[in-house]
Write a protein that holds these residues in place. Structure first.
Motif, PDB file in Angstrom:
ATOM      1  N   MET A  23       0.803  -1.221   0.000  1.00  0.00           N
ATOM      2  CA  MET A  23       0.000   0.000   0.000  1.00  0.00           C
ATOM      3  C   MET A  23       0.840   1.277   0.000  1.00  0.00           C
ATOM      4  N   VAL A  24       2.100   1.195   0.434  1.00  0.00           N
ATOM      5  CA  VAL A  24       2.947   2.385   0.483  1.00  0.00           C
ATOM      6  C   VAL A  24       3.049   3.036  -0.885  1.00  0.00           C
ATOM      7  N   SER A  25       3.294   2.249  -1.916  1.00  0.00           N
ATOM      8  CA  SER A  25       3.443   2.828  -3.260  1.00  0.00           C
ATOM      9  C   SER A  25       2.147   3.508  -3.703  1.00  0.00           C
ATOM     10  N   ARG A  26       1.004   2.968  -3.327  1.00  0.00           N
ATOM     11  CA  ARG A  26      -0.273   3.601  -3.677  1.00  0.00           C
ATOM     12  C   ARG A  26      -0.411   4.968  -3.000  1.00  0.00           C
ATOM     13  N   VAL A  27      -0.002   5.029  -1.736  1.00  0.00           N
ATOM     14  CA  VAL A  27      -0.070   6.300  -1.005  1.00  0.00           C
ATOM     15  C   VAL A  27       0.911   7.298  -1.617  1.00  0.00           C
ATOM     16  N   ILE A  28       2.112   6.847  -1.954  1.00  0.00           N
ATOM     17  CA  ILE A  28       3.104   7.733  -2.576  1.00  0.00           C
ATOM     18  C   ILE A  28       2.569   8.289  -3.902  1.00  0.00           C
ATOM     19  N   ARG A  29       1.833   7.461  -4.639  1.00  0.00           N
ATOM     20  CA  ARG A  29       1.266   7.915  -5.915  1.00  0.00           C
ATOM     21  C   ARG A  29       0.024   8.800  -5.727  1.00  0.00           C
ATOM     22  N   GLY A  30      -0.419   8.989  -4.471  1.00  0.00           N
ATOM     23  CA  GLY A  30      -1.483   9.946  -4.238  1.00  0.00           C
ATOM     24  C   GLY A  30      -2.789   9.397  -3.687  1.00  0.00           C
ATOM     25  N   MET A  31      -2.857   8.116  -3.383  1.00  0.00           N
ATOM     26  CA  MET A  31      -4.085   7.565  -2.827  1.00  0.00           C
ATOM     27  C   MET A  31      -4.342   8.196  -1.459  1.00  0.00           C
ATOM     28  N   SER A  32      -5.566   8.627  -1.238  1.00  0.00           N
ATOM     29  CA  SER A  32      -5.907   9.285   0.019  1.00  0.00           C
ATOM     30  C   SER A  32      -6.128   8.268   1.133  1.00  0.00           C
ATOM     31  N   LYS A  33      -6.158   8.765   2.326  1.00  0.00           N
ATOM     32  CA  LYS A  33      -6.412   7.933   3.502  1.00  0.00           C
ATOM     33  C   LYS A  33      -7.795   7.281   3.397  1.00  0.00           C
ATOM     34  N   ALA A  34      -8.761   8.047   2.968  1.00  0.00           N
ATOM     35  CA  ALA A  34     -10.131   7.534   2.827  1.00  0.00           C
ATOM     36  C   ALA A  34     -10.209   6.448   1.754  1.00  0.00           C
ATOM     37  N   GLU A  35      -9.540   6.674   0.628  1.00  0.00           N
ATOM     38  CA  GLU A  35      -9.540   5.672  -0.449  1.00  0.00           C
ATOM     39  C   GLU A  35      -8.839   4.390  -0.009  1.00  0.00           C
ATOM     40  N   LEU A  37      -8.621   3.168   2.932  1.00  0.00           N
ATOM     41  CA  LEU A  37      -9.501   2.434   3.837  1.00  0.00           C
ATOM     42  C   LEU A  37     -10.675   1.821   3.084  1.00  0.00           C
ATOM     43  N   ALA A  38     -11.336   2.613   2.257  1.00  0.00           N
ATOM     44  CA  ALA A  38     -12.532   2.140   1.555  1.00  0.00           C
ATOM     45  C   ALA A  38     -12.222   1.059   0.525  1.00  0.00           C
ATOM     46  N   ASP A  39     -11.150   1.237  -0.236  1.00  0.00           N
ATOM     47  CA  ASP A  39     -10.847   0.320  -1.333  1.00  0.00           C
ATOM     48  C   ASP A  39      -9.982  -0.878  -0.933  1.00  0.00           C
ATOM     49  N   HIS A  40      -9.185  -0.717   0.133  1.00  0.00           N
ATOM     50  CA  HIS A  40      -8.214  -1.769   0.461  1.00  0.00           C
ATOM     51  C   HIS A  40      -8.241  -2.201   1.926  1.00  0.00           C
ATOM     52  N   ASN A  41      -9.111  -1.592   2.720  1.00  0.00           N
ATOM     53  CA  ASN A  41      -9.243  -1.940   4.138  1.00  0.00           C
ATOM     54  C   ASN A  41      -7.907  -1.814   4.895  1.00  0.00           C
ATOM     55  N   HIS A  42      -7.155  -0.758   4.578  1.00  0.00           N
ATOM     56  CA  HIS A  42      -5.901  -0.442   5.261  1.00  0.00           C
ATOM     57  C   HIS A  42      -6.023   0.968   5.843  1.00  0.00           C
ATOM     58  N   VAL A  43      -5.358   1.183   6.974  1.00  0.00           N
ATOM     59  CA  VAL A  43      -5.414   2.485   7.638  1.00  0.00           C
ATOM     60  C   VAL A  43      -4.060   3.173   7.513  1.00  0.00           C
ATOM     61  N   LEU A  44      -4.073   4.378   6.961  1.00  0.00           N
ATOM     62  CA  LEU A  44      -2.867   5.188   6.850  1.00  0.00           C
ATOM     63  C   LEU A  44      -2.703   5.973   8.145  1.00  0.00           C
ATOM     64  N   ALA A  45      -1.696   5.620   8.936  1.00  0.00           N
ATOM     65  CA  ALA A  45      -1.471   6.269  10.232  1.00  0.00           C
ATOM     66  C   ALA A  45      -0.423   7.371  10.141  1.00  0.00           C
ATOM     67  N   LEU A  46       0.649   7.140   9.368  1.00  0.00           N
ATOM     68  CA  LEU A  46       1.692   8.143   9.165  1.00  0.00           C
ATOM     69  C   LEU A  46       1.990   8.227   7.677  1.00  0.00           C
ATOM     70  N   ASN A  47       2.027   9.441   7.155  1.00  0.00           N
ATOM     71  CA  ASN A  47       2.190   9.651   5.722  1.00  0.00           C
ATOM     72  C   ASN A  47       3.402  10.536   5.453  1.00  0.00           C
ATOM     73  N   ASN A  48       4.524   9.906   5.101  1.00  0.00           N
ATOM     74  CA  ASN A  48       5.739  10.609   4.697  1.00  0.00           C
ATOM     75  C   ASN A  48       6.182  11.657   5.720  1.00  0.00           C
ATOM     76  N   ILE A  49       6.412  11.205   6.940  1.00  0.00           N
ATOM     77  CA  ILE A  49       6.853  12.099   8.008  1.00  0.00           C
ATOM     78  C   ILE A  49       8.354  12.329   7.882  1.00  0.00           C
ATOM     79  N   ASN A  50       8.736  13.595   7.849  1.00  0.00           N
ATOM     80  CA  ASN A  50      10.139  14.020   7.830  1.00  0.00           C
ATOM     81  C   ASN A  50      10.285  15.034   8.956  1.00  0.00           C
ATOM     82  N   LEU A  51      11.092  14.675   9.952  1.00  0.00           N
ATOM     83  CA  LEU A  51      11.184  15.511  11.143  1.00  0.00           C
ATOM     84  C   LEU A  51      12.568  15.377  11.754  1.00  0.00           C
ATOM     85  N   SER A  52      13.197  16.514  12.030  1.00  0.00           N
ATOM     86  CA  SER A  52      14.490  16.527  12.720  1.00  0.00           C
ATOM     87  C   SER A  52      14.285  17.179  14.076  1.00  0.00           C
ATOM     88  N   ILE A  53      14.656  16.452  15.117  1.00  0.00           N
ATOM     89  CA  ILE A  53      14.520  16.950  16.486  1.00  0.00           C
ATOM     90  C   ILE A  53      15.934  17.216  16.996  1.00  0.00           C
TER      91      ILE A  53
END
Length: 178
Positions: A23-35, A37-53
């Motif tokens: 599913m990662v590649s689908r999200v990278i290509r632009g699939m939304s969180k709602a799509e 879940l609805a189309d693949h029964n997967h939950v997107l919890a974190l989407n491309n987080i880039n963070l420097s602490i």
């Protein structure tokens, strides 16, 4: 060195479901969180987080309920494994740590206070705060000094002999932080 990056998260994704890697590649290509879940029964919890602490800086993670704050924090100490991405702590890849290295990392390098923290109800403030250091085998004199330091740091001087039930919610949370 205050400008040194302490924790560095790169391209971090977390997808819950039967086939998260697919599913990662689908999200990278632009699939939304709602799509997802609805189309693949997967939950997107974190989407491309880039963070420097950065070292010696205070950082706040804010967001709405269900936005992934706790999921993100649980990745830093590997209570949750990412679907993809990297997590560096002092330039060390925590995803490559062995179980022994991970245990030491959790004991000595990172920690967290859970939203629903559990203080030991039969122990006083002082005993709750000193418990982790005691388990690590800290010498009695150092244990006493460190416990007193943390009691002062979280502004609980005078409450050392109180039990959790005798404290306000905010005071209990400060015990958990200490």
């Amino acid at each position: 060195m205050p400008d040194k990056i302490k924790i560095d998260l790169k391209n971090l994704y977390k997808i819950f479901g039967d086939k998260p890697q697919e599913m990662v590649s689908r999200v990278i290509r632009g699939m939304s969180k709602a799509e997802l879940l609805a189309d693949h029964n997967h939950v997107l919890a974190l989407n491309n987080i880039n963070l420097s602490i950065y070292n010696q800086k205070i950082h706040v993670v804010m967001g709405l309920s269900g936005s992934g704050k706790s999921t993100l924090i649980r990745h830093i100490n590997r209570l949750i494994e990412p679907t993809s991405g990297s997590i560096l702590f002092d330039e060390n890849d925590i995803l490559g740590m062995t179980p022994v290295e991970l245990r030491a990392f959790r004991q000595f390098k990172t920690s967290m206070v859970f939203q629903n923290f559990s203080l030991l109800p039969h122990r006083t403030v002082e005993q709750n705060i000193s418990y982790g250091m005691f388990i690590q085998g800290m010498e009695p004199g150092e244990l006493k000094r460190n416990t007193a330091k943390w009691i002062k740091k979280v502004d609980l001087t005078g409450f050392e002999k109180y039990y959790p039930v005798q404290l306000s919610g905010g005071m209990q949370q400060r015990v958990g932080i200490a």
